[in-house]
Design a protein around this motif. Structure first.
Motif, PDB file in Angstrom:
ATOM      1  N   ARG A 160       0.607   4.454  11.948  1.00  0.00           N
ATOM      2  CA  ARG A 160       0.563   4.971  10.572  1.00  0.00           C
ATOM      3  C   ARG A 160       0.041   3.884   9.636  1.00  0.00           C
ATOM      4  O   ARG A 160       0.738   2.919   9.360  1.00  0.00           O
ATOM      5  CB  ARG A 160       1.955   5.408  10.128  1.00  0.00           C
ATOM      6  N   PRO A 161      -1.189   4.013   9.129  1.00  0.00           N
ATOM      7  CA  PRO A 161      -1.714   2.987   8.227  1.00  0.00           C
ATOM      8  C   PRO A 161      -1.182   3.164   6.809  1.00  0.00           C
ATOM      9  O   PRO A 161      -0.587   4.194   6.468  1.00  0.00           O
ATOM     10  CB  PRO A 161      -3.224   3.242   8.260  1.00  0.00           C
ATOM     11  N   LEU A 162      -1.395   2.160   6.006  1.00  0.00           N
ATOM     12  CA  LEU A 162      -1.182   2.263   4.560  1.00  0.00           C
ATOM     13  C   LEU A 162      -2.547   2.228   3.889  1.00  0.00           C
ATOM     14  O   LEU A 162      -3.560   1.905   4.514  1.00  0.00           O
ATOM     15  CB  LEU A 162      -0.296   1.118   4.067  1.00  0.00           C
ATOM     16  N   TYR A 163      -2.570   2.555   2.600  1.00  0.00           N
ATOM     17  CA  TYR A 163      -3.812   2.571   1.828  1.00  0.00           C
ATOM     18  C   TYR A 163      -3.585   1.731   0.579  1.00  0.00           C
ATOM     19  O   TYR A 163      -2.682   2.011  -0.212  1.00  0.00           O
ATOM     20  CB  TYR A 163      -4.204   4.012   1.471  1.00  0.00           C
ATOM     21  N   SER A 164      -4.395   0.693   0.424  1.00  0.00           N
ATOM     22  CA  SER A 164      -4.142  -0.283  -0.635  1.00  0.00           C
ATOM     23  C   SER A 164      -5.311  -0.395  -1.595  1.00  0.00           C
ATOM     24  O   SER A 164      -6.464  -0.551  -1.174  1.00  0.00           O
ATOM     25  CB  SER A 164      -3.862  -1.656  -0.008  1.00  0.00           C
ATOM     26  N   GLY A 204      -7.914   3.702  -1.774  1.00  0.00           N
ATOM     27  CA  GLY A 204      -7.534   2.427  -1.197  1.00  0.00           C
ATOM     28  C   GLY A 204      -8.190   2.117   0.133  1.00  0.00           C
ATOM     29  O   GLY A 204      -8.627   3.003   0.868  1.00  0.00           O
ATOM     30  N   LEU A 205      -8.261   0.829   0.411  1.00  0.00           N
ATOM     31  CA  LEU A 205      -8.688   0.364   1.721  1.00  0.00           C
ATOM     32  C   LEU A 205      -7.643   0.780   2.744  1.00  0.00           C
ATOM     33  O   LEU A 205      -6.434   0.723   2.475  1.00  0.00           O
ATOM     34  CB  LEU A 205      -8.819  -1.163   1.724  1.00  0.00           C
ATOM     35  N   ILE A 206      -8.080   1.209   3.904  1.00  0.00           N
ATOM     36  CA  ILE A 206      -7.131   1.503   4.973  1.00  0.00           C
ATOM     37  C   ILE A 206      -6.575   0.169   5.469  1.00  0.00           C
ATOM     38  O   ILE A 206      -7.320  -0.798   5.657  1.00  0.00           O
ATOM     39  CB  ILE A 206      -7.792   2.303   6.113  1.00  0.00           C
ATOM     40  N   GLY A 224       0.801  -1.212   0.000  1.00  0.00           N
ATOM     41  CA  GLY A 224       0.000   0.000   0.000  1.00  0.00           C
ATOM     42  C   GLY A 224       0.833   1.259   0.000  1.00  0.00           C
ATOM     43  O   GLY A 224       2.066   1.230   0.056  1.00  0.00           O
ATOM     44  N   SER A 225       0.139   2.388  -0.024  1.00  0.00           N
ATOM     45  CA  SER A 225       0.758   3.703  -0.044  1.00  0.00           C
ATOM     46  C   SER A 225       0.504   4.418   1.280  1.00  0.00           C
ATOM     47  O   SER A 225      -0.520   4.203   1.926  1.00  0.00           O
ATOM     48  CB  SER A 225       0.174   4.533  -1.197  1.00  0.00           C
ATOM     49  N   SER A 226       1.433   5.289   1.659  1.00  0.00           N
ATOM     50  CA  SER A 226       1.258   6.062   2.886  1.00  0.00           C
ATOM     51  C   SER A 226       0.518   7.377   2.635  1.00  0.00           C
ATOM     52  O   SER A 226       0.274   8.140   3.571  1.00  0.00           O
ATOM     53  CB  SER A 226       2.622   6.360   3.520  1.00  0.00           C
ATOM     54  N   GLU A 227       0.152   7.653   1.373  1.00  0.00           N
ATOM     55  CA  GLU A 227      -0.535   8.899   1.031  1.00  0.00           C
ATOM     56  C   GLU A 227      -1.970   8.873   1.550  1.00  0.00           C
ATOM     57  O   GLU A 227      -2.793   8.055   1.107  1.00  0.00           O
ATOM     58  CB  GLU A 227      -0.536   9.107  -0.482  1.00  0.00           C
ATOM     59  N   LYS A 228      -2.315   9.759   2.474  1.00  0.00           N
ATOM     60  CA  LYS A 228      -3.637   9.768   3.077  1.00  0.00           C
ATOM     61  C   LYS A 228      -4.736  10.101   2.077  1.00  0.00           C
ATOM     62  O   LYS A 228      -5.876   9.653   2.209  1.00  0.00           O
ATOM     63  CB  LYS A 228      -3.684  10.771   4.233  1.00  0.00           C
ATOM     64  N   ASP A 229      -4.414  10.922   1.085  1.00  0.00           N
ATOM     65  CA  ASP A 229      -5.427  11.342   0.122  1.00  0.00           C
ATOM     66  C   ASP A 229      -5.584  10.362  -1.037  1.00  0.00           C
ATOM     67  O   ASP A 229      -6.393  10.577  -1.933  1.00  0.00           O
ATOM     68  CB  ASP A 229      -5.073  12.742  -0.438  1.00  0.00           C
ATOM     69  N   TYR A 277     -15.700   4.246  -1.541  1.00  0.00           N
ATOM     70  CA  TYR A 277     -16.427   5.352  -0.908  1.00  0.00           C
ATOM     71  C   TYR A 277     -15.705   5.737   0.370  1.00  0.00           C
ATOM     72  O   TYR A 277     -15.239   4.882   1.116  1.00  0.00           O
ATOM     73  CB  TYR A 277     -17.860   4.943  -0.603  1.00  0.00           C
ATOM     74  N   ARG A 278     -15.623   7.012   0.644  1.00  0.00           N
ATOM     75  CA  ARG A 278     -14.973   7.503   1.853  1.00  0.00           C
ATOM     76  C   ARG A 278     -15.983   7.588   2.985  1.00  0.00           C
ATOM     77  O   ARG A 278     -17.113   7.957   2.776  1.00  0.00           O
ATOM     78  CB  ARG A 278     -14.367   8.887   1.592  1.00  0.00           C
TER      79      ARG A 278
END
Length: 269
Positions: free
Chosen positions: A90-94, A41-43, A33-38, A268-269
């Motif tokens: 710190r989560p990632l977003y996948s 992706g799934l948290i 995943g990515s560390s970009e909050k914006d 969806y957010r």
């Protein structure tokens, strides 16, 4: 060749090799995943079951690890079960879960905690709201070494795991196993009717028990869709994706056969 040229050649070779290793490590990290909050992706939150919240030994070992996963699933994916353990803040977003066979240490490294989290007895919990590309009846198909589970609206609908995880106590299927996936076989989940534009809660858990090799694959099948078959007669399915993303082109025995869907799932957010 003159000695000074030999030295230059050796330095160049080492630079290329080291650069290749760094690129491989970076690519492996990106698979989690990515560390970009914006970003889409799934948290994705990683927990170390070997440690408490205060980073003290929890007494969870490879032998008792399956019981924690069983408890989490049997209690309807209640995060209270996991929150007693060390959680990386710190989560990632996948946007996909498609991780070919690799060293289990790649997961803590992707989160930047490989100095404080060993490569065993960890889980990653992915969660978000999604809807399919079009109306239809779908099922998730997956496998992970050591464990993968999927829930829709808090109901477990697919478990793909090594037999010694004993997760068939929580969810079982009479379906035949699917295509080969690294050191196991894909598992077909339950059929679910879904509608485009109507979000459902999606949870996915993947985990590693003793350390060593790790892999995780999440694909899906749409009822009534015609798929190409592999040499063993299994449908070649699309990877579950929330955004177009590069799918690793690994050796055939590192990942199951797959296709890329023409449309991604909606988040969806």
């Amino acid at each position: 060749m003159p000695l000074h040229l030999l030295k230059i050649s050796a330095v160049c070779c080492c630079s290329v090799l080291f650069g290749g290793l760094l690129q491989a490590q970076e690519n492996n990290a990106n698979l989690f995943g990515s560390s970009e909050k914006d970003g889409n992706g799934l948290i994705a939150i990683i927990y170390d079951l070997k440690q408490t919240q205060s980073m003290q030994p929890s007494q969870i070992t490879a032998d008792t690890y399956p019981k924690v996963v069983q408890e989490f699933l049997s209690k309807g994916w209640d995060e209270v079960v996991l929150n007693k353990f060390f959680r990386v803040t710190r989560p990632l977003y996948s946007t996909q879960i498609f991780i070919p066979g690799m060293d289990a240490g790649a997961a803590p490294k992707a989160y930047g905690v490989d100095k404080v989290m060993k490569a065993s007895c960890w889980v990653i919990h992915y969660k978000g709201q999604v809807s399919p590309p079009e109306d239809g009846t779908y099922r998730f198909v997956g496998y992970a070494d050591d464990a993968l589970a999927v829930a829709v609206n808090n109901k477990t609908v697919c478990v793909g795991a090594r037999h010694d995880m004993q997760l068939e106590k929580i969810w079982n299927t009479k379906e035949k196993k699917g295509a080969k996936a690294f050191n196991g076989d894909l598992t077909y989940g339950e059929w679910i009717t879904l509608k485009k534009g109507e979000p459902v809660d999606l949870d996915v858990l993947v985990g590693e028990r003793p350390g060593g090799d790790f892999c995780a694959f999440l694909l899906y099948q749409k009822q009534g869709e015609a798929y190409q078959m592999d040499k063993d007669g299994h449908p070649i399915l699309p990877v579950f994706q929330l955004a177009p993303m590069e799918i690793p082109n690994k050796k055939p025995n590192d990942a199951p056969p797959f296709t890329r869907a023409s449309e991604t799932w909606q988040q969806y957010r």
